[in-house]
Design an enzyme around this catalytic site. Structure first.
Site, PDB file in Angstrom:
ATOM      1  N   SER A   1       0.802  -1.236   0.000  1.00 20.63           N
ATOM      2  CA  SER A   1       0.000   0.000   0.000  1.00 20.63           C
ATOM      3  C   SER A   1       0.825   1.271   0.000  1.00 20.63           C
ATOM      4  CB  SER A   1      -0.921   0.020   1.219  1.00 20.63           C
ATOM      5  OG  SER A   1      -2.054  -0.733   0.921  1.00 20.63           O
TER       6      SER A   1
ATOM      7  N   LYS B   1       0.322   3.426  -2.989  1.00 19.97           N
ATOM      8  CA  LYS B   1      -0.917   4.173  -3.247  1.00 19.97           C
ATOM      9  C   LYS B   1      -0.718   5.684  -3.393  1.00 19.97           C
ATOM     10  CE  LYS B   1      -3.856   0.585  -1.285  1.00 19.97           C
ATOM     11  NZ  LYS B   1      -4.484   0.045  -0.066  1.00 19.97           N
TER      12      LYS B   1
ATOM     13  N   TYR C   1      -2.907  -3.410 -10.532  1.00 18.38           N
ATOM     14  CA  TYR C   1      -2.861  -3.122  -9.092  1.00 18.38           C
ATOM     15  C   TYR C   1      -2.002  -4.142  -8.335  1.00 18.38           C
ATOM     16  CZ  TYR C   1      -4.281  -2.748  -4.241  1.00 18.38           C
ATOM     17  OH  TYR C   1      -4.258  -2.644  -2.867  1.00 18.38           O
TER      18      TYR C   1
ATOM     19  N   TYR D   1      -4.139   3.407   7.774  1.00 19.55           N
ATOM     20  CA  TYR D   1      -5.270   2.510   8.022  1.00 19.55           C
ATOM     21  C   TYR D   1      -6.194   3.126   9.076  1.00 19.55           C
ATOM     22  CZ  TYR D   1      -2.144  -0.642   5.527  1.00 19.55           C
ATOM     23  OH  TYR D   1      -1.317  -1.190   4.607  1.00 19.55           O
TER      24      TYR D   1
ATOM     25  N   VAL E   1       1.352  -3.581   3.957  1.00 19.99           N
ATOM     26  CA  VAL E   1       1.381  -4.857   4.678  1.00 19.99           C
ATOM     27  C   VAL E   1       2.680  -5.624   4.458  1.00 19.99           C
ATOM     28  CG1 VAL E   1      -1.108  -5.157   4.861  1.00 19.99           C
ATOM     29  CG2 VAL E   1       0.096  -6.010   2.832  1.00 19.99           C
TER      30      VAL E   1
HETATM   31  N1  GLU Z   1      -1.747  -5.625  -2.005  1.00 18.37           N
HETATM   32  C1  GLU Z   1      -2.308  -5.454  -0.745  1.00 18.37           C
HETATM   33  C2  GLU Z   1      -3.815  -5.594  -0.756  1.00 18.37           C
HETATM   34  O1  GLU Z   1      -4.463  -5.027  -1.573  1.00 18.37           O
HETATM   35  C3  GLU Z   1      -1.914  -4.141  -0.187  1.00 18.37           C
HETATM   36  C4  GLU Z   1      -2.477  -3.929   1.172  1.00 18.37           C
HETATM   37  C5  GLU Z   1      -1.738  -2.989   2.013  1.00 18.37           C
HETATM   38  O2  GLU Z   1      -0.513  -2.911   1.962  1.00 18.37           O
HETATM   39  O3  GLU Z   1      -2.399  -2.273   2.778  1.00 18.37           O
HETATM   40  O4  GLU Z   1      -4.384  -6.290   0.034  1.00 18.37           O
END
Ligand code: GLU
Length: 615
Positions: free
Chosen positions: A77, A80, A201, A253, A271
């Site tokens: 993430s 993003k 993605y 988060y 994550v």
């Molecule tokens: N690829 C992970 C997902 O979409 C990223 C999640 C994350 O790092 O928050 O679940």
């Protein structure tokens, strides 16, 4: 043991305090073994839970590193914010902002829920991030992933690869994200092939970075989109500031509110175990440690960010600035005239009207508050006719500072006050900003050297008060301050030793380093005395002596150049020595005059030093 060697050894082992701090964080938090490595993407579960790296990149491009800062891990993430910035710059803010909201969701990152308008809550949750990838897929098609990978590489300052195993693992198990993808398509947020968008993605989440890369990427966010290591402007300041906004409200988060309250630094975690934090105008931090807390944030990464913020008090909302410290000196030309020697009638005009020229020397960054303070300080005193802003020590002008400055110039124009800028090269970025904001102003002049600016303003004052400066006037020996007090026979005896010389404009009359074998009395025209590096020491007009230091020093210490055409009487030192033998009283008088002239120059020089230390 040789003492010199031991000294240099101990110096070499010295560490910058910030590196020592990061080392200490690394040592202290290594014992922290709480939390679990994410395994909902099976391949992520293989990460070594003990890996721990901390990097901090400064905005001058230095990277501090402690621990495992070169271990690659998947960005997840943390991609993003960068993909959101890329979408803003690629597709235009209006397009992206109409598809994705900017409100915190209050839900977990992978929630299969949209806002009341059936749009993703923000670009930091999966729905928003998948939308960004989808929007880029709409324009770039099959090249979308590589387009993203290359953009992230510009943030990191190097080409980034992909962890194929993690990508395949998420692709095989990512049904939640597929559900989000179909929800987005059914609401027309993304239009294309859902499978292809998710492929972009998943791959983007599997891009490999290190703690060091994360720090540089964060520092690029903190530096208005300029990568501090490569110097490349990676994204526009608009995209960067909006990206930092959503990181502030939704980057961590369900812990985002608590985070910004306690730590106060925009951040994003993933994550894979990474956290990057970008403190605008200060630094970028990148941490890697794969054990995650219940929110999905790296346990040790959080500890490092908390420690950094509290130890150095870096909360972004805990700031102050003193608007007054950008003025280093503020005076009229009575206190600091130009280096041009003036004839008595000109000097009289300048003495009477010295308040007409105000000089404000500025330093550091010209911000909103600094420029506002300068304009109030100007308004609080009698209005001058000329204001010189010396900008040679100004390192930067903020957007707001430039705008206020331009507005102040316009205000001064309304009152027919001439604005003169000194200290900025026309090729500099600062000059471009000033021109951009002040285009069309009739009251603006610039001179690179402050002294030239002051001289120009003085000339205007002299002209305005009727003291014409006539370069063709020929002065007599009796007008020379160096010869003041000599009887007329003494003056004519001295004159008979000299030869009249005529110089063309630009001609070098005296060269630094040459033997000093004569002295000169300027009859007409103007000469400059300059150091070999071009710094002007003085400008002399008719009626003044130059090369007179030959009476004390065997070599010339400066160049003398004719400014306009000039004529001077040159008297050889040998002849002058004979004159002194024959007219000892006149000789003594001249040496006393010389001492007086040198004392006057010293007083002027001391006043200038004072001006800079007193404000
Ligand atoms: N690829 C992970 C997902 O979409 C990223 C999640 C994350 O790092 O928050 O679940």
């Amino acid at each position: 043991m040789k003492p010199a060697a031991s000294k240099s050894e101990s110096w070499a082992s010295s560490k910058p305090p910030l590196l020592r701090f990061l080392d200490r964080c690394h040592a202290d938090f290594s014992s922290e073994t709480g939390g679990d490595v994410a395994d909902y993407i099976p391949e992520l579960g293989k990460a070594d839970p003990d890996h721990f790296g901390i990097s901090l990149a400064t905005l001058d491009g230095h990277v501090y590193e402690a621990g495992d800062t070169t271990i690659p891990f998947t960005i997840q993430s943390m991609s993003k914010p960068f993909v959101f910035a890329l979408a803003l710059d690629t597709l235009g803010a209006a397009h992206v902002e109409s598809a994705i909201g900017v409100e915190p969701s209050g839900d977990p990152f992978n929630s299969i829920r949209l806002n009341s308008e059936n749009h993703p809550f923000n670009p930091m949750v999966n729905a928003g991030a998948i939308t960004c990838s989808g929007l880029l897929y709409e324009t770039k098609g099959r090249d979308a992933f590589d387009y993203i990978r290359q953009a992230l590489g510009r943030f990191a300052g190097r080409e980034l690869g992909v962890d194929e195993a993690v990508y395949a693992s998420e692709s095989a198990t990512g049904d939640r994200n597929r559900a989000i993808g179909y929800l987005l398509r059914t609401n027309a947020v993304i239009k294309d092939n859902v499978a292809a968008v998710l492929d972009v993605y998943f791959k983007q989440c599997a891009i490999l970075v290190t703690a060091r890369d994360s720090a540089i990427m964060a520092a690029t966010l903190a530096n208005r989109g300029v990568n501090p290591v490569t110097g490349e402007q990676v994204m526009t300041p608009y995209a960067i500031s909006r990206t930092l906004s959503v990181m502030t409200s939704s980057g961590m988060y369900d812990y985002a509110g608590e985070w910004i309250y306690r730590v106060g630094i925009p951040a994003k975690s993933g994550v894979g175990g990474g956290i990057l934090a970008a403190l605008p105008a200060r630094l970028g931090l990148g941490c890697y440690s794969p054990r995650l807390d219940k929110h999905g944030n790296s346990v040790r990464g959080i500890k490092v960010c908390e420690a950094l913020s509290s130890h150095y008090d870096l909360h972004m909302l805990n700031r102050s600035d003193d608007a007054r410290n950008s003025i280093i000196a503020d005076y009229t030309i009575g206190k600091n005239p130009s280096r041009r020697s003036r004839r008595p009638h000109e000097q009289k005009i300048l003495d009477t009207h010295h308040r007409d020229v105000r000089v404000i020397e500025l330093v550091g960054t010209l911000s909103f508050s600094n420029v506002d303070y300068v304009s109030r300080r100007l308004a609080a005193t009698p209005r001058p006719q000329f204001v010189i802003f010396d900008l040679r020590r100004v390192a930067a002008v903020t957007h707001a500072g430039a705008r206020l400055l331009a507005e102040e110039f316009r205000e001064l124009e309304n009152f027919q006050v001439m604005v003169i800028l000194s200290g900025i090269k026309r090729s500099s970025a600062g000059w471009k900003i000033v021109r951009e904001w002040t285009g069309g102003l009739s009251n603006l002049r610039d001179f690179y050297l402050l002294d030239t600016a002051i001289e120009w303003a003085e000339d205007q004052v002299v002209y305005r008060h009727g003291g014409s400066i006539d370069f063709h006037d020929v002065t007599e020996f009796s007008e020379q301050p160096l010869l003041a007090g000599l009887a007329s026979e003494e003056l004519s005896a001295l004159a008979s030793l000299g030869t009249v010389r005529n110089y063309r404009a630009g001609e070098k009359i005296v060269a630094a380093g040459d033997p000093a074998t004569s002295l000169f009395f300027l009859r007409s025209g103007v000469v400059h005395i300059t150091l070999p590096d071009g710094i002007r020491l003085a400008t002399l007009t008719a009626g003044m002596a130059f090369g007179e230091m030959a009476l004390l020093e065997p070599r010339r210490s400066a160049d003398v150049l004719a400014d306009a055409s000039a004529s001077a009487v040159e008297i050889p030192i040998s002849g002058f020595e004979r004159f002194r033998d024959q007219h000892p009283k006149a000789g003594e008088r001249i040496m006393r005059n010389l001492a007086q002239l040198l004392a006057d120059r010293l007083i002027v020089a001391n006043t200038k030093v004072d001006l800079l230390t007193a404000t």
